[in-house]
Design a protein around this motif. Structure first.
Motif, mmCIF file in Angstrom:
data_model
loop_
_atom_site.group_PDB
_atom_site.id
_atom_site.type_symbol
_atom_site.label_atom_id
_atom_site.label_comp_id
_atom_site.label_asym_id
_atom_site.label_seq_id
_atom_site.Cartn_x
_atom_site.Cartn_y
_atom_site.Cartn_z
ATOM 1 N N LEU A 45 0.861 -1.185 0.000
ATOM 2 C CA LEU A 45 0.000 0.000 0.000
ATOM 3 C C LEU A 45 0.897 1.235 0.000
ATOM 4 O O LEU A 45 1.256 1.757 1.046
ATOM 5 N N PRO A 46 1.282 1.698 -1.193
ATOM 6 C CA PRO A 46 2.216 2.829 -1.286
ATOM 7 C C PRO A 46 1.700 4.054 -0.540
ATOM 8 O O PRO A 46 0.505 4.317 -0.465
ATOM 9 N N GLY A 47 2.649 4.804 0.023
ATOM 10 C CA GLY A 47 2.297 6.031 0.718
ATOM 11 C C GLY A 47 1.919 5.843 2.159
ATOM 12 O O GLY A 47 1.473 6.787 2.821
ATOM 13 N N THR A 48 2.102 4.623 2.694
ATOM 14 C CA THR A 48 1.722 4.372 4.087
ATOM 15 C C THR A 48 2.913 3.966 4.938
ATOM 16 O O THR A 48 2.740 3.387 6.002
ATOM 17 N N THR A 49 4.125 4.223 4.453
ATOM 18 C CA THR A 49 5.309 3.862 5.236
ATOM 19 C C THR A 49 5.351 4.702 6.506
ATOM 20 O O THR A 49 5.293 5.931 6.460
ATOM 21 N N THR B 100 4.180 4.328 15.972
ATOM 22 C CA THR B 100 3.853 2.972 16.413
ATOM 23 C C THR B 100 3.650 2.079 15.191
ATOM 24 O O THR B 100 2.826 2.395 14.327
ATOM 25 N N PRO B 101 4.380 0.962 15.046
ATOM 26 C CA PRO B 101 4.195 0.090 13.883
ATOM 27 C C PRO B 101 2.872 -0.645 13.950
ATOM 28 O O PRO B 101 2.197 -0.659 14.981
ATOM 29 N N ILE B 102 2.518 -1.276 12.820
ATOM 30 C CA ILE B 102 1.252 -1.992 12.741
ATOM 31 C C ILE B 102 1.227 -3.192 13.678
ATOM 32 O O ILE B 102 0.173 -3.637 14.124
ATOM 33 N N LEU C 175 -8.924 5.707 2.599
ATOM 34 C CA LEU C 175 -8.622 5.179 3.926
ATOM 35 C C LEU C 175 -8.175 6.314 4.840
ATOM 36 O O LEU C 175 -7.412 7.189 4.438
ATOM 37 N N LYS C 176 -8.655 6.300 6.068
ATOM 38 C CA LYS C 176 -8.393 7.372 7.018
ATOM 39 C C LYS C 176 -7.491 6.878 8.147
ATOM 40 O O LYS C 176 -7.409 5.689 8.437
ATOM 41 N N GLY C 177 -6.852 7.842 8.816
ATOM 42 C CA GLY C 177 -6.056 7.511 9.985
ATOM 43 C C GLY C 177 -4.566 7.582 9.716
ATOM 44 O O GLY C 177 -4.103 7.985 8.646
ATOM 45 N N LYS C 178 -3.795 7.166 10.729
ATOM 46 C CA LYS C 178 -2.342 7.131 10.615
ATOM 47 C C LYS C 178 -1.921 6.039 9.631
ATOM 48 O O LYS C 178 -2.708 5.152 9.303
ATOM 49 N N PRO C 179 -0.666 6.080 9.166
ATOM 50 C CA PRO C 179 -0.221 5.078 8.187
ATOM 51 C C PRO C 179 -0.458 3.643 8.637
ATOM 52 O O PRO C 179 -0.944 2.818 7.852
ATOM 53 N N GLN C 180 -0.133 3.302 9.893
ATOM 54 C CA GLN C 180 -0.311 1.926 10.352
ATOM 55 C C GLN C 180 -1.787 1.544 10.409
ATOM 56 O O GLN C 180 -2.147 0.385 10.174
ATOM 57 N N GLN D 50 -6.380 -1.396 7.845
ATOM 58 C CA GLN D 50 -7.665 -1.377 7.148
ATOM 59 C C GLN D 50 -7.561 -2.059 5.786
ATOM 60 O O GLN D 50 -8.445 -2.822 5.402
ATOM 61 N N TRP D 51 -6.465 -1.798 5.065
ATOM 62 C CA TRP D 51 -6.317 -2.402 3.744
ATOM 63 C C TRP D 51 -6.165 -3.925 3.847
ATOM 64 O O TRP D 51 -6.700 -4.658 3.008
#
Length: 740
Positions: free
Chosen positions: A132-136, A142-144, A250-255, A260-261
């Protein structure tokens, strides 16, 4: 999770996904119906004409690993619903699904086809970020996923749900990684080998469909059963479209967006899977109903169909052969030796390791028989030896030999997306050859035991049978490797040639359709005949390269002129009998000690021990001590069949020497533990010890002392007053929920 799915997968979008999936399935199933008739004709023609392939010298086990449990133990698993880690008892039954709990049937089974086994959170986060590009995530965020220990195991799939596990020690992680990797290897090979019509029709249809989309070369997601592969095919087209449409919403922080994805992708994959399953089963049922009529036509008109196909092939050959030969000469022929050498080195090392492991295990068993009182313990040791090919830890040193396989510089040229397909195929061949060698040894030894040998005679017989089986293994492994090399070279070069020739040759194929009689149109296709002609242009160069390698005796390959037809005409007759139950026939006397009391107790204890003996690998435990005879110098594994004679002197000395008394049963120096404790490793006052960690990579066979212990097969010798053993279960197909 429900809010995420209801927001992004509303009824309208679900309807769109179903329509898109249906369109892809309809197009593919048209290819499948066409290929079914061709595969049926090829299968029936093969039955009549045969191929003249070398006769295998080793026997093969008709029902391998029946009612066995591969592995069991406790795992910490991350629960996504409550975001907590839970300690779960897990087992791997004979079908290589990861099952939970001790229920019968198990509550859930994970089919690991298409998954990758990751041993670090960083690897996982990199794959998730790429999906999911752009979500690094930025540093400090905090990691996923957070793992409570330093030893995670993560099952990652490009479309389906991910599974998160962790262990308390590195030794546990190594064991579970080997076991789960074996599960992936087995489940990826989901299309049955004995499927002579449905299997080839399906794989050819997949190739034809992807080529119609200008996708040539190997496909990494051709793994699992037909429905799983078909789901992967749909997701290959549907996934990028959904990602482009939904990712910006998709909303929220990257993790959080990553999480969600993953949920959305898994939900879509399940929808696609159910739809693909229903459509494929309906078409397959229709084809199977039509098969008797098709077979009748083929039997009646076999000669005419062959003549018509050869006439078509001659016309296509006259049209495209000059272009194909130039393409082969300029773009393929110069690279065949390099590809072959890259394949031969790790593959041959792996098969040599299989030979060495088999030699070592049989030799250790022979020494055990000497030290443990002859035939009384033979059933126990043979029960363990019979499971050798399915022991992930003992076979790990063989499988690891394929990991260095690289096609540097050639992988991009020939559009090979990954070498994993070749690695796993070679590893499956290794397991098959190991099981064939073990089963042949079992059969010959069982025949020898019918003569009632003494202890000394039994030892000599085991050594003689071992030498005999090793010679058969050398011949069969050479034949298997040469076939594997030919298939791999074709799999690499043919898609490349078809892609190169497509602009100039493919447009001309339509004019050949009129050469096929309408009655034979289901069994002869222009596209398939064209590919066969292209294959023939490169096949002679591939055969010549493999033949030259065999003539030069590279990697212990036999020349084609070396044929061992019917060297043992009565051997294959021995395999027609009932399967050998070593525990039932030869294991009774060794289990009677230590059971005193009511008459019913010994039988119950013996039955329970035999049931537990069907587990191939023990519950995760650390072994710290060796067998009583470890002080005896260990014989070297032979590099060739002739060097096994070096053991005869050692074995003769052991026969003359007095066997040392055993203070206790073979427990590798560790007490029997019925309840696995993943939180606290056995022997908490010292670092955990594991054979795989003590030895350098690739040296386990050469250095590790023989350990045919009870714990390695899940057997536990209970002392009076001991706790009851763990009751593991096998997977039952009824009512099992399959997870992806």
């Amino acid at each position: 999770m429900g809010d995420v799915l209801s927001t992004h997968l509303d009824d309208a979008r679900r309807q769109h996904i179903a329509e898109k999936t249906g369109k892809i399935l309809t197009e593919f199933l048209r290819f499948y119906e066409d290929q079914y008739g061709v595969a049926l004709f090829n299968s029936m023609r093969h039955e009549i004409e045969g191929t003249g392939a070398p006769q295998a010298q080793l026997l093969w086990r008709k029902v391998p690993l029946e009612e066995r449990i591969i592995f069991s133990g406790n795992l910490f698993q991350y629960q996504e619903d409550n975001k907590k880690w839970r300690n779960r008892f897990s087992l791997v039954p004979h079908n290589y699904g990861l099952a939970y709990e001790r229920q019968v049937p198990p509550r859930a089974v994970i089919n690991s086809a298409g998954y990758k086994i990751l041993t670090s959170v960083d690897q996982y986060l990199e794959l998730v970020g790429n999906s999911l590009p752009g979500t690094t995530s930025k540093s400090g965020n905090t990691p996923i996923l957070k793992c409570p220990t330093q030893f995670p195991l993560i099952l990652w799939h490009p479309s389906a749900r991910h599974y998160y596990f962790c262990m308390m020690t590195e030794a546990e992680q190594d064991k579970w990684q080997a076991v789960l990797q074996d599960c992936v290897r087995h489940c990826n090979n989901g299309i049955p080998e004995d499927s002579k019509v449905e299997g080839p029709a399906f794989t050819d249809a997949i190739r034809m469909y992807r080529q119609s989309k200008e996708l040539y070369g190997t496909w990494e997601m051709l793994c699992g059963n037909e429905v799983q592969i078909l789901s992967n095919l749909v997701m290959e087209e549907l996934g990028p479209e959904l990602k482009a449409e939904l990712a910006p919403r998709l909303k929220g922080k990257p993790q959080e967006r990553q999480r969600q994805w993953i949920q959305i992708s898994d939900a879509v994959y399940r929808m696609v899977y159910e739809q693909a399953k229903a459509r494929f089963e309906a078409v397959l049922s229709k084809l199977q109903l039509a098969r008797p009529a098709m077979e009748a036509v083929i039997r009646t008109d076999m000669d005419q169909i062959i003549t018509s196909k050869e006439h078509l092939a001659s016309k296509i050959r006259a049209s495209i052969l000059p272009k194909a030969e130039v393409c082969v000469r300029n773009h393929v022929q110069p690279y065949i030796p390099s590809i072959l050498e890259a394949l031969m080195v790790p593959t041959s090392q792996g098969f040599t390791e299989v030979r060495d492991v088999f030699f070592k295990e049989v030799t250790d068993m022979n020494l055990n028989v000497i030290n443990e009182g002859g035939i009384d313990k033979l059933g126990e040791y043979m029960e363990k030896l019979s499971q050798l090919a399915y022991h992930p830890l003992k076979m790990q040193s063989c499988y690891e030999k394929m990991e260095p396989l690289r096609l540097d510089g050639l992988q991009q040229r020939f559009d090979v997306s990954s070498t994993s397909v070749f690695k796993q195929r070679a590893q499956i061949h290794m397991r098959e050859q190991m099981d064939n060698a073990v089963y042949t040894f079992e059969t010959l030894l069982h025949q020898e035991l019918g003569k009632g040998p003494t202890k000394e005679e039994l030892c000599k017989s085991i050594q003689r049978i071992l030498e005999r089986v090793l010679k058969k293994y050398d011949y069969d492994s050479s034949s298997v490797r040469k076939r594997f090399f030919r298939e791999a070279l074709l799999q690499i070069t043919i898609p490349f040639l078809l892609k190169k020739l497509a602009p100039t040759c493919k447009s001309e194929l339509s004019r050949f359709q009129e050469l096929i009689f309408e009655d034979f149109a289901r069994f002869i296709l222009v596209e398939n005949t064209y590919e066969e002609v292209v294959l023939q242009t490169v096949m002679k160069d591939i055969l010549q390269a493999v033949k030259e390698a065999a003539v030069q005796r590279k990697h212990n390959l036999y020349r084609d002129s070396v044929v061992m037809h019917n060297s043992d005409p009565n051997l294959h007759l021995l395999a027609e009998g009932a399967p050998i139950d070593w525990g039932e026939e030869y294991g009774g006397s060794g289990d009677s000690g230590g059971h005193t009391g009511s008459p019913g107790v010994p039988d119950a204890a013996l039955s329970e021990k035999r049931r537990r003996a069907k587990q191939v690998v023990s519950v995760v435990q650390d072994e710290e001590a060796g067998l009583p005879f470890e002080a005896v110098p260990e014989p070297l594994s032979p590099a060739s069949p002739d060097s096994v004679t070096e053991l005869r002197g050692l074995l003769a000395q052991d026969l003359r020497a007095e066997s040392p008394p055993l203070a206790s049963p073979l427990l590798n120096g560790a007490p029997a533990q019925e309840t696995p404790q993943p939180v606290v490793a056995p022997g908490a006052t010292s670092p955990p010890s594991s054979p795989l960690r003590q030895l350098p990579p690739g040296k386990a066979v050469d250095l590790e002392a023989p350990k045919p212990s009870d714990q390695e097969t899940g057997e536990q010798v209970s002392s009076p007053g001991g706790r009851p053993p763990i009751h593991t279960t096998t997977e039952d197909s009824a009512g099992v929920q399959t997870e992806f």
